[in-house]
Scaffold this motif. Structure first.
Motif, short mmCIF file in Angstrom:
data_model
loop_
_atom_site.label_atom_id
_atom_site.label_comp_id
_atom_site.label_asym_id
_atom_site.label_seq_id
_atom_site.Cartn_x
_atom_site.Cartn_y
_atom_site.Cartn_z
N ILE A 1 37.73 -3.49 12.76
CA ILE A 1 37.04 -3.25 14.03
C ILE A 1 37.15 -1.76 14.36
CG2 ILE A 1 37.37 -5.55 15.01
CD1 ILE A 1 39.90 -4.48 16.34
N PHE A 2 36.74 -1.37 15.56
CA PHE A 2 36.89 0.02 15.99
C PHE A 2 38.06 0.08 16.97
CE2 PHE A 2 32.31 -0.71 15.26
CZ PHE A 2 32.18 0.05 14.11
N MET B 1 38.12 2.11 20.46
CA MET B 1 37.07 1.87 21.44
C MET B 1 37.36 0.56 22.17
SD MET B 1 34.10 3.05 18.83
CE MET B 1 32.69 2.71 19.84
N GLU C 1 32.74 -1.91 24.03
CA GLU C 1 32.05 -0.90 23.22
C GLU C 1 31.90 -1.35 21.77
OE1 GLU C 1 30.93 2.40 23.65
OE2 GLU C 1 32.33 3.40 25.00
N CYS D 1 28.25 -1.40 20.27
CA CYS D 1 27.87 -0.61 19.11
C CYS D 1 27.23 -1.46 18.03
CB CYS D 1 29.09 0.09 18.52
SG CYS D 1 29.43 1.65 19.33
N SER D 2 27.68 -2.70 17.93
CA SER D 2 27.13 -3.54 16.88
C SER D 2 25.73 -4.03 17.24
CB SER D 2 28.07 -4.71 16.60
OG SER D 2 28.32 -5.42 17.78
N LEU E 1 23.46 -1.85 18.67
CA LEU E 1 22.56 -0.71 18.83
C LEU E 1 21.42 -0.69 17.80
CD1 LEU E 1 25.04 2.17 19.70
CD2 LEU E 1 23.34 1.13 21.19
N TRP E 2 21.78 -0.86 16.53
CA TRP E 2 20.73 -0.73 15.53
C TRP E 2 19.68 -1.82 15.68
CZ3 TRP E 2 19.72 3.29 12.39
CH2 TRP E 2 18.60 3.12 11.58
N TYR F 1 17.81 1.15 18.68
CA TYR F 1 18.21 2.47 19.20
C TYR F 1 18.36 3.51 18.10
CZ TYR F 1 18.54 0.78 23.85
OH TYR F 1 18.21 0.29 25.08
N ARG F 2 18.56 3.06 16.88
CA ARG F 2 18.67 3.96 15.73
C ARG F 2 19.57 5.15 16.03
NH1 ARG F 2 14.42 2.55 12.17
NH2 ARG F 2 14.51 4.62 11.29
N VAL G 1 23.13 5.07 26.76
CA VAL G 1 23.36 3.64 26.53
C VAL G 1 23.80 2.89 27.78
CG1 VAL G 1 23.69 3.53 24.06
CG2 VAL G 1 25.57 4.24 25.48
N THR H 1 23.95 -4.04 27.90
CA THR H 1 25.16 -4.47 28.59
C THR H 1 25.19 -5.97 28.74
OG1 THR H 1 25.01 -2.41 29.80
CG2 THR H 1 26.57 -4.02 30.63
N ILE I 1 31.35 -9.03 16.47
CA ILE I 1 30.66 -7.84 15.96
C ILE I 1 29.74 -8.23 14.82
CG2 ILE I 1 31.01 -5.67 14.73
CD1 ILE I 1 33.66 -5.36 16.13
N VAL J 1 25.25 -3.53 35.99
CA VAL J 1 25.07 -2.31 35.22
C VAL J 1 25.33 -1.13 36.15
CG1 VAL J 1 23.40 -0.86 34.04
CG2 VAL J 1 23.47 -3.29 33.60
N ARG K 1 27.07 9.95 25.37
CA ARG K 1 26.67 8.67 25.95
C ARG K 1 25.42 8.08 25.32
NH1 ARG K 1 31.04 9.02 27.05
NH2 ARG K 1 32.12 8.85 29.02
N PRO L 1 23.10 6.55 22.02
CA PRO L 1 23.45 5.68 20.88
C PRO L 1 24.12 6.43 19.74
CG PRO L 1 21.33 5.06 21.74
CD PRO L 1 21.74 6.30 22.50
N MET M 1 27.92 5.93 18.41
CA MET M 1 28.18 5.58 17.01
C MET M 1 29.06 6.63 16.34
SD MET M 1 27.18 2.62 16.57
CE MET M 1 27.62 2.45 14.85
N ASP N 1 36.25 5.97 14.15
CA ASP N 1 37.26 4.90 14.09
C ASP N 1 37.23 4.18 12.76
OD1 ASP N 1 38.10 5.42 16.61
OD2 ASP N 1 37.83 3.39 17.37
N ASN N 2 36.05 3.90 12.24
CA ASN N 2 35.95 3.00 11.10
C ASN N 2 34.58 3.15 10.44
OD1 ASN N 2 36.06 0.87 9.33
ND2 ASN N 2 36.95 -0.55 10.81
N ARG O 1 32.98 -0.04 8.73
CA ARG O 1 32.47 -1.07 9.62
C ARG O 1 31.12 -0.66 10.17
NH1 ARG O 1 31.13 -5.28 10.10
NH2 ARG O 1 32.04 -7.06 11.17
N LEU P 1 27.14 -2.36 10.18
CA LEU P 1 26.40 -2.66 11.41
C LEU P 1 25.02 -2.02 11.37
CD1 LEU P 1 29.19 -2.14 14.08
CD2 LEU P 1 28.36 -4.28 13.11
N TYR Q 1 24.37 1.20 10.44
CA TYR Q 1 24.34 2.65 10.59
C TYR Q 1 24.90 3.33 9.35
CZ TYR Q 1 22.88 2.78 15.41
OH TYR Q 1 22.14 2.68 16.55
#
Lengths: 259, 428
Positions: free
Chosen positions: A97-98, A101, A105, A109-110, A112-113, A117-118, A125, A132, A167, B11, B198, B200, B204, B210-211, B214, B218, B220
């Motif tokens: 995992i991260f 974060m 988050e 993050c998982s 986004l793609w 959002y690329r 975000v 969210t 994730i 939000v 802030r 995307p 990322m 961090d990783n 991983r 996902l 990326y």
């Protein structure tokens, strides 16, 4: 997401897949078809090559020979991120995992793609309400809503495994691969994860490596038994259980240990 | 815990007091700072700080946000700065260019350099990235004496900012005008860099830090995420270079070399790479030490080095980390538990540090002052550095300080633990 869910095309197809590390053959010619929506478990003794098989499918290692097809598309030469974009997602045997974060988050993050959002640097975000909401929905599903703002690294082991499953499936991939999702867990934690897996993989194709026979027979539609880099049997749980070769090679001992 | 369910659908609005207040305070502070610190030297120091903060924040886009340790980051600022001086020297073009827009050119040049270098250096993070950054940094620094046309050889190149087109009548003859120009770019760059974190790709960048593996699974590509951070960092380094060119009107090999690259790493780490505002503190503290302490003692670099070592070993979160450690006690309403132990530990602690510094200074003076010059002054006291009394006093202060600090330290640890534990009965 990838809309290649035509009937007749296997979700995942392995064609004479082989992998050598130096002189030793780890995967020795695997043919396997896994249908759409099927829950498939790969079992086998330690060192049988289960994790290597996973790594070959997901592009972590290149195969020595043979092919992997995802929804009929050849995965040869594709990087992990490209394979993921085609609709395949995986978890890892060792929690991945991260850690720094927050839990929220991690999940966001998982997403986004797959949410398109690329690599954008013109969106903020936090403003994306649907992100969210979707992330919170997944947190709810994996029972981690209360841990939302904590750094993922401080969660308990079972919670981290649950987060990793979150994730893994967050990106909306339709083929999910889980590598020993219940490894190192207590009975109650295992039950929790199995329920979770059942819930989140509904209508998806699931391929899992698992040692816990209770989990395997409770969850899988079909089972493949991998021994020394070869699949010695594939079939419905009861067929595999009855298979003499499997009994001899592996399952008898494992089932005895179970009871 | 009950409010979490409501939070689920909530939000945060784009503009809240919480997220705008730091910016409003920064703007207010930067606006009135020259009124408070109005001397010429103070404004010079603040200009230097402003430029360094932009550079440090840009550097931290890699180190803190992206987990990339660069040993040659001075070149992106330097090359951007050199480009700006060349533009200053292009008389006709520059006479149509209002000076405040000049840093953009520095940014673009820094960014282009980052595109070229990043295309091969961001393939991996970790040691490989660090080594490539070191190599490229040295390569370009070495070019400064080879490509004399662009880098001006050993004496560098200089320009004159006042040849630019006047901007609303301002010709930037005075330091104070340059100060406001720098402050404007500082705020704008800091805001854009914060916003980048802030987006995307900015989120990322943290994930890849961090990783990386991983993140790949996902969807990326770690490499592309690093590349985008690297290019963005290069842009803001170039902005800092442009500001440097405006402020000093000269760039030399010093702007490219390893010492400058090392300095930015040092201050970013000192301030705290893990927090967005960390490098700001680091840059301010470092420049203060360099200028103010540098006036007092030749040994300032030794003290900065010792401080850096202490940071790495004892509080790797840097100054920002130390500040943020107090969020939990404040939330629990238990800061009061810490006040007395803090005084009990830090007063002798400061005494110990001053005592040790005095010993070092006395040794340094006794060994290195010109023959016959035996009088030295520290802490407003003048005495003979060769007299045994001075030695005994300094050593005694150091020893007593260390002893008292050691004695008080367990109490502080206990108080710290207590301050971080919620009261019984209160909800967690």
């Amino acid at each position: 997401m990838n809309a290649m869910t035509k009937t007749g095309v296997a979700a995942l197809k392995l064609d004479d897949l082989r992998k050598n590390f130096g002189k030793s053959e780890i995967i020795r010619g695997i043919d396997l078809e896994i249908g759409d929506g099927e829950r498939h478990a790969v079992i086998g003794p330690n060192g049988a090559g289960k994790s290597t098989l996973f790594n070959l499918i997901t592009g972590r290692f290149p195969p020595t020979s043979g092919k992997v097809y995802l929804h009929g598309q050849d995965l040869a030469g594709k990087a992990p991120y490209e394979i993921n974009r085609m609709g395949l997602s995986r978890s890892f045997q060792i929690t991945n995992i991260f850690p720094k974060m927050t839990v929220f988050e991690n999940v966001r993050c998982s997403l986004l793609w797959s949410e398109g959002y690329r690599y954008s640097f013109w969106n903020i975000v936090n403003r994306a309400q649907h992100l969210t909401e979707e992330a919170d929905r997944i947190l709810e599903q994996i029972n981690l809503t209360e841990r939302r703002e904590l750094p993922a690294g401080v969660l308990s082991y079972a919670e981290q495994r649950a987060l990793e499953i979150g994730i893994t499936m967050a990106g909306g991939a339709d083929v999910i691969m889980l590598d020993e999702p219940t490894a190192g867990m207590s009975h109650s934690e295992t039950d929790y994860i199995v329920d979770l897996i059942r819930k989140v993989t509904e209508k998806k194709t699931l391929i899992m490596v698992e040692h816990d026979m209770g989990v395997v027979f409770g969850l899988a539609d079909r089972i493949s038994v991998l021994v020394y880099g070869e699949i010695i049997a594939t079939g419905k749980p009861e067929e595999v259980r009855a298979n003499a070769r499997v009994q001899e090679a592996y399952l008898g001992a494992a089932l005895e240990a179970e009871h | 815990m009950t409010d979490l369910t409501q939070k689920t659908a909530h939000v945060p609005p784009a503009v809240t007091l919480g997220n705008t207040l730091p910016w409003i305070l920064s703007i207010a502070f930067l606006a009135i700072a020259p009124q408070i610190f109005s001397s010429n030297s103070a404004i010079t120091i603040m200009n230097q700080m402003g430029i360094t903060i932009v550079f440090a924040l840009a550097y931290n886009m890699l180190l803190g946000q992206g987990g990339m340790l660069s040993f040659g980051h001075a070149v992106y600022m330097g090359v951007g700065g050199f480009a700006c001086v060349h533009i200053m020297n292009m008389e006709t073009f520059f006479s149509y260019l209002p000076l405040p827009f000049l840093p953009i050119f520095g940014g673009v040049v820094g960014m282009l350099l980052a595109v070229i270098v990043g295309s091969f250096s961001t393939r991996r993070a970790g040691t490989v990235f660090a080594m490539i950054s070191l190599g490229v940094g040295e390569l370009i620094a070495a070019c400064s004496v080879i490509i004399v046309v662009f880098f001006g050889g050993e004496e560098g190149i200089s320009g004159d900012r006042t040849y630019g087109m006047p901007f609303f009548g301002i010709e930037f003859l005075q330091h104070i005008e340059v100060y406001y120009l720098t402050a404007f770019w500082l705020l704008l760059s800091a805001f854009l860099m914060f916003m980048f974190s802030r987006t995307p790709v900015g989120r990322m960048a943290n994930a890849v830090r961090d990783n990386p593996e991983r993140a790949e699974f996902l969807g990326y590509s770690s490499r592309w995420v690093r590349f985008y951070s690297f290019v963005a960092s290069g842009f803001f380094c170039g902005i800092a270079g442009g500001l440097f060119a405006i402020n000093y009107e000269i760039l030399t090999e010093e702007n490219l070399n390893l010492a400058t690259s090392g300095g930015i790493l040092l201050m970013t780490f000192l301030g705290g790479a893990g927090f967005f505002f960390g490098p700001v503190i680091g840059a301010v503290v470092f420049i203060l030490l360099q200028t103010v302490l540098g006036l007092q003692t030749d040994l300032w670099a030794l003290y900065v080095g010792a401080l850096f070592l202490a940071t790495v070993m004892f509080f790797p979160g840097g100054f920002a980390g130390l500040l943020m450690m107090h969020v939990t006690p404040i939330r629990l309403g238990k800061m009061h538990v810490l006040y007395v132990p803090y005084l009990k530990t830090f007063i002798p602690g400061i005494l110990a540090v001053l005592g040790i510094c005095s010993v070092i200074e006395i040794v340094f003076h006794a060994r290195h002052a010109p023959l016959g010059d035996e009088d030295m002054t520290i802490f407003w006291t003048t005495f003979n550095s060769h007299s045994i009394v001075a030695w005994i006093v300094a050593i005694a202060i150091a020893v007593i300080g260390v002893w008292l600090t050691k004695k008080a330290a367990p109490g502080l640890v206990e108080a710290w633990h207590e301050a971080n534990t919620p009261d019984k009965g209160a909800s967690a």
